[in-house]
Structure formats: C-alpha cells, structure tokens
Write a protein that holds these residues in place. Structure first.
Motif, PDB file in Angstrom:
ATOM      1  N   VAL A   1       0.837  -1.197   0.000  1.00 18.64           N
ATOM      2  CA  VAL A   1       0.000   0.000   0.000  1.00 18.64           C
ATOM      3  C   VAL A   1       0.875   1.252   0.000  1.00 18.64           C
ATOM      4  CG1 VAL A   1      -1.944  -1.141   1.125  1.00 18.64           C
ATOM      5  CG2 VAL A   1      -0.206   0.008   2.522  1.00 18.64           C
ATOM      6  N   ASP A   2       0.265   2.397  -0.271  1.00 15.89           N
ATOM      7  CA  ASP A   2       1.015   3.648  -0.333  1.00 15.89           C
ATOM      8  C   ASP A   2       1.528   4.101   1.025  1.00 15.89           C
ATOM      9  OD1 ASP A   2       0.695   3.893  -3.089  1.00 15.89           O
ATOM     10  OD2 ASP A   2      -1.229   4.905  -2.860  1.00 15.89           O
ATOM     11  N   ALA A   3       0.742   3.882   2.073  1.00 23.03           N
ATOM     12  CA  ALA A   3       1.164   4.338   3.397  1.00 23.03           C
ATOM     13  C   ALA A   3       0.400   3.603   4.481  1.00 23.03           C
ATOM     14  CB  ALA A   3       0.925   5.839   3.539  1.00 23.03           C
ATOM     15  N   LEU A   4       0.990   3.589   5.648  1.00 23.31           N
ATOM     16  CA  LEU A   4       0.291   3.197   6.861  1.00 23.31           C
ATOM     17  C   LEU A   4       0.162   4.453   7.701  1.00 23.31           C
ATOM     18  CD1 LEU A   4       1.943  -0.191   7.873  1.00 23.31           C
ATOM     19  CD2 LEU A   4      -0.265   0.182   6.790  1.00 23.31           C
ATOM     20  N   PHE A   5      -1.048   4.776   8.092  1.00 24.36           N
ATOM     21  CA  PHE A   5      -1.345   5.956   8.888  1.00 24.36           C
ATOM     22  C   PHE A   5      -1.729   5.522  10.290  1.00 24.36           C
ATOM     23  CE2 PHE A   5      -1.338   8.321   5.146  1.00 24.36           C
ATOM     24  CZ  PHE A   5      -1.805   9.615   5.291  1.00 24.36           C
ATOM     25  N   ALA A   6      -1.434   6.346  11.263  1.00 28.50           N
ATOM     26  CA  ALA A   6      -2.017   6.230  12.593  1.00 28.50           C
ATOM     27  C   ALA A   6      -3.049   7.345  12.674  1.00 28.50           C
ATOM     28  CB  ALA A   6      -0.962   6.395  13.667  1.00 28.50           C
ATOM     29  N   ILE A   7      -4.315   6.954  12.816  1.00 29.78           N
ATOM     30  CA  ILE A   7      -5.401   7.928  12.904  1.00 29.78           C
ATOM     31  C   ILE A   7      -6.136   7.669  14.208  1.00 29.78           C
ATOM     32  CG2 ILE A   7      -7.483   8.860  11.827  1.00 29.78           C
ATOM     33  CD1 ILE A   7      -6.426   7.714   9.148  1.00 29.78           C
ATOM     34  N   ASP A   8      -6.051   8.623  15.103  1.00 35.59           N
ATOM     35  CA  ASP A   8      -6.673   8.516  16.423  1.00 35.59           C
ATOM     36  C   ASP A   8      -6.290   7.204  17.115  1.00 35.59           C
ATOM     37  OD1 ASP A   8      -7.875  10.986  16.011  1.00 35.59           O
ATOM     38  OD2 ASP A   8      -9.714  10.100  15.198  1.00 35.59           O
ATOM     39  N   GLY A   9      -5.010   6.835  16.984  1.00 35.47           N
ATOM     40  CA  GLY A   9      -4.499   5.659  17.667  1.00 35.47           C
ATOM     41  C   GLY A   9      -4.714   4.335  16.955  1.00 35.47           C
ATOM     42  N   GLU A  10      -5.390   4.335  15.823  1.00 38.20           N
ATOM     43  CA  GLU A  10      -5.605   3.112  15.052  1.00 38.20           C
ATOM     44  C   GLU A  10      -4.777   3.159  13.777  1.00 38.20           C
ATOM     45  OE1 GLU A  10      -9.509   1.488  14.410  1.00 38.20           O
ATOM     46  OE2 GLU A  10     -10.329   2.824  15.940  1.00 38.20           O
ATOM     47  N   GLU A  11      -4.259   1.990  13.368  1.00 37.03           N
ATOM     48  CA  GLU A  11      -3.503   1.930  12.117  1.00 37.03           C
ATOM     49  C   GLU A  11      -4.441   1.708  10.937  1.00 37.03           C
ATOM     50  OE1 GLU A  11      -0.109  -0.623  11.809  1.00 37.03           O
ATOM     51  OE2 GLU A  11       0.738   0.106  13.688  1.00 37.03           O
ATOM     52  N   TRP A  12      -4.189   2.476   9.879  1.00 36.33           N
ATOM     53  CA  TRP A  12      -4.966   2.369   8.652  1.00 36.33           C
ATOM     54  C   TRP A  12      -4.007   2.211   7.483  1.00 36.33           C
ATOM     55  CZ3 TRP A  12     -10.317   2.628   8.138  1.00 36.33           C
ATOM     56  CH2 TRP A  12     -11.023   2.950   9.296  1.00 36.33           C
ATOM     57  N   ALA A  13      -4.344   1.302   6.565  1.00 36.12           N
ATOM     58  CA  ALA A  13      -3.600   1.180   5.315  1.00 36.12           C
ATOM     59  C   ALA A  13      -4.256   2.127   4.315  1.00 36.12           C
ATOM     60  CB  ALA A  13      -3.646  -0.253   4.796  1.00 36.12           C
ATOM     61  N   VAL A  14      -3.442   2.929   3.641  1.00 39.11           N
ATOM     62  CA  VAL A  14      -3.957   3.916   2.688  1.00 39.11           C
ATOM     63  C   VAL A  14      -3.390   3.610   1.308  1.00 39.11           C
ATOM     64  CG1 VAL A  14      -4.044   6.358   2.092  1.00 39.11           C
ATOM     65  CG2 VAL A  14      -4.094   5.666   4.495  1.00 39.11           C
ATOM     66  N   ASP A  15      -4.275   3.475   0.347  1.00 46.68           N
ATOM     67  CA  ASP A  15      -3.869   3.249  -1.041  1.00 46.68           C
ATOM     68  C   ASP A  15      -4.754   4.124  -1.913  1.00 46.68           C
ATOM     69  OD1 ASP A  15      -2.291   2.184  -3.010  1.00 46.68           O
ATOM     70  OD2 ASP A  15      -2.868   0.110  -2.650  1.00 46.68           O
ATOM     71  N   HIS A  16      -4.388   4.288  -3.134  1.00 46.37           N
ATOM     72  CA  HIS A  16      -5.165   5.145  -4.026  1.00 46.37           C
ATOM     73  C   HIS A  16      -5.223   4.529  -5.417  1.00 46.37           C
ATOM     74  CE1 HIS A  16      -1.371   6.228  -5.848  1.00 46.37           C
ATOM     75  NE2 HIS A  16      -2.049   6.831  -6.788  1.00 46.37           N
TER      76      HIS A  16
END
Length: 170
Positions: free
Chosen positions: A42-57
């Motif tokens: 994936v393009d990035a792994l984000f931490a959003i409000d303490g949770e990890e999210w995989a972000v792709d486009h």
C-alpha cells in the motif's frame, strides 16, 4: 524520487493535514510501497486517532485524457443546462465524473444525458439529486440571475484531497 512518488507524497501529506484540520490525530507511520522489505504494498500506513490504517489510491483520470473529457462534458452540458436554467429561473449546479473513454467521449453522451435528466428532476422537486455512480449530483435553486455551475470530480494537482474543479458555463 520520481514524479509518481512525489505526487503520492504530496497527496498523503495533504490527507494528513486534512485529517488534522478535522480534529483527528493523524501521522504517516511508514510508506510500505517504498520499502522492498515491507510485506504490504500500500502507499502508506497511517495512525489515525491511535488506530492503524492502510492507505492506497487509484487514479480515476490520467492527465492526457482529462482536458478532452472536460471539454466534452462542457460541450454536452453547457447549452442544455443553460437553457433549463433560463427557462426555470434557477441556478443549476451539477457535479460529475469526467468520462475519459476514447478521446474523452466514449461513454459521455449517455452519462451526460443522465445528468441533464437529474437537473430536470432537481428543478421539478427542489431536491438534491444524486446519481448511481456516486459522483454525479444535481441541485437547482430559484434565482433572478439564472446560471449553471459544473464541478468535475477529479484529482487536481493543487488540491490532492477531494479535488474539484469548477467551470462556470454561462
């Protein structure tokens, strides 16, 4: 870095900024697609409000096809929507996804005819009308200065998060 990576970096940073502006704690943890050893692509792994999210486009429109698609949309919509706006004394606002088939017109006519029907429904009902594609919308507001506003939904270089480009038609 090459142009694609630079573009992704700008888009990911803009997403982070937008999330923060909306009150979320957001940071980019890592860029897996830039690390050959990482198991994810994936393009990035984000931490959003303490949770990890995989972000792709994905790209919906590529620049060489975008200009002809916008021109085809304006040609297909401008006169018909303008006539409706003048006839009914309203401002018609339509959003759409540019049709980027062969030379920007492969699927355009049927799609743009559906947008005109949506605008007619918005005029008749006064409601905000949404299309089945998840991008198309139409609204009509009574006014003494009839006009049309077209907003194409695509990713614009200067606005990587939810970019829109408006083209005033009348």
């Amino acid at each position: 870095m090459h142009e694609k990576s630079d573009h992704e970096d700008v888009a990911l940073q803009a997403l982070c900024v937008e999330l923060r502006a909306r009150g979320h704690d957001a940071t980019i943890i890592t860029r897996p697609d830039a690390d050959p050893q990482h198991p994810l692509t994936v393009d990035a792994l984000f931490a959003i409000d303490g949770e990890e999210w995989a972000v792709d486009h994905c790209l919906l429109s590529r620049p060489p096809l975008l200009t002809p698609a916008l021109n085809a949309a304006e040609t297909a919509l401008k006169d018909k929507l303008g006539a409706l706006a003048r006839e009914h004394g309203c401002l018609i606002s339509v959003s759409y996804l540019p049709q980027t088939g062969e030379r920007g017109t492969k699927w355009g006519e049927d799609y743009y005819n559906k947008l005109i029907e949506m605008a007619k429904e918005a005029i008749q009902t006064g409601a905000f009308v949404t299309g089945a594609d998840g991008c198309a919308t139409a609204a009509a507001v009574p006014t003494e200065t009839p006009d049309v506003s077209l907003a194409s939904r695509f990713h614009e270089a200067g606005c990587p998060v939810g970019g829109q480009k408006s083209r005033k038609c009348l």
